[in-house]
Design a protein around this motif. Sequence first.
Motif, short mmCIF file in Angstrom:
data_model
loop_
_atom_site.label_atom_id
_atom_site.label_comp_id
_atom_site.label_asym_id
_atom_site.label_seq_id
_atom_site.Cartn_x
_atom_site.Cartn_y
_atom_site.Cartn_z
N GLY A 36 -4.52 -0.81 -0.63
CA GLY A 36 -3.28 -0.40 -1.27
C GLY A 36 -2.72 0.89 -0.70
O GLY A 36 -1.50 1.00 -0.48
N VAL A 37 -3.59 1.86 -0.44
CA VAL A 37 -3.13 3.12 0.17
C VAL A 37 -2.59 2.87 1.56
O VAL A 37 -1.56 3.44 1.97
CB VAL A 37 -4.28 4.15 0.19
CG1 VAL A 37 -3.87 5.39 0.97
CG2 VAL A 37 -4.67 4.54 -1.23
N LEU A 40 0.86 1.51 1.30
CA LEU A 40 1.81 2.57 0.97
C LEU A 40 2.14 3.42 2.19
O LEU A 40 3.30 3.81 2.39
CB LEU A 40 1.24 3.44 -0.15
CG LEU A 40 1.16 2.81 -1.55
CD1 LEU A 40 0.46 3.77 -2.52
CD2 LEU A 40 2.56 2.48 -2.05
N GLY A 43 4.39 1.37 4.44
CA GLY A 43 5.72 1.29 3.86
C GLY A 43 6.48 2.59 3.97
O GLY A 43 7.69 2.60 4.30
N GLY A 44 5.80 3.71 3.72
CA GLY A 44 6.45 5.01 3.89
C GLY A 44 6.82 5.28 5.33
O GLY A 44 7.87 5.88 5.62
#
Length: 284
Positions: A36-37, A40, A43-44
Motif C-alpha cells: 500500500g505504501v 501511494l 501515485g504521488g
Amino acid sequence: MSVLEASTGIAVIDAGEMPQRRRRRMRLWRVLPPVGVFALIVGGWYTISYYVLDESRRFLLPPPHQIIDVGFLDPINFQNLMRGLWLTTEVALLGLAIAIVIGVAGAVVMSQARWLELSLYPWAVILQTIPVLALVPLIALWTGFGFQSRLLVCVLIALFPIIANTLFGLQSADAGLRDLFRLHGAGRFTRLFKLLFPASLPAMFAGFRISAGLSVIGALVGDLFFKQGEPGLGILIDVYRSRLQTEQMYAAVLLASLLGIAVFLFFGWLGRRVVGKWYQAGRG
C-alpha cells in the motif's frame, strides 16, 4: 457435511485449519502495508510528474514507466547499468567481508580485558566520527584513485557498527553462565567459543545488517570520489547527472537501492537461519 452440521445448521471448522488460516492472515498483513505504501509513493510520483511539474521541467522527476523504458529496456543503457552494478557489488561485498573480519576480531580483542577496550574503543569511535571527505585526500595519496581506494572507503564506512554490536553481544552473556564456566575451570577460548560467541550472535548479525547497507553506500561514495578505472554505479550517477540524463540516473539510483536491500535481506535471512530458532525460543 457432518451430522452435527446437518442437525444444527452451523459449520464446524476443523481445529487444524485455524493455525493455517492465522498464518495466511499474518502473511497477508505483512505484505499489504508495504504494498500500500508503495502504491501511494508511485501515485504521488505520477502526480508530481504530470500535475505539479511543467512539461519543460518534467526531467527533474520523470514518471516511473519512462525510467524503466529508457534506463532498463534500452539495451545500451541496460548493459552500462549492469556493468556498473557488477563493479559496485564487487566493491561492496568485498569491503563488507573485510569489515566483518576486522570488526569481529577487534571486538573479540576488546572483550578480553577492560584495559584493551578502554585503549582501542575510543579510536574506533574517532574513526567513525571523522568525515570520509576529510580522509579522501589521504586515501588518494596512499592508494591512488583505483579499486583499492574505493574498497578502503567502503571498509571505513561499514566497520564501526560491526565492532559496536559484536562487542555489545560479547559483553551481554549471562553473568551466571560466566561464573558457571569459571567454576568448572573452562579456559578463555572455551568461554569465548562456547559461551560468548553464541550469546553475541543476535547482536552480531544486527551489526552485519546495518553494515550491509553502509557497504553499498561506501561503494557509491568511493565511486564518486575516485573516478578512475571502470565506472561503477556511483560514477554512472554522476555522469548522468552532468548530462541531465535523469531517466538513466534514476535507474542507477534504483539499482543501488535494490542492491542495498538485497544484501540487507540476505543477512537478515542468514541471521534467522543461524540464531532464529533458539533465540526466539529463549525470548519466549
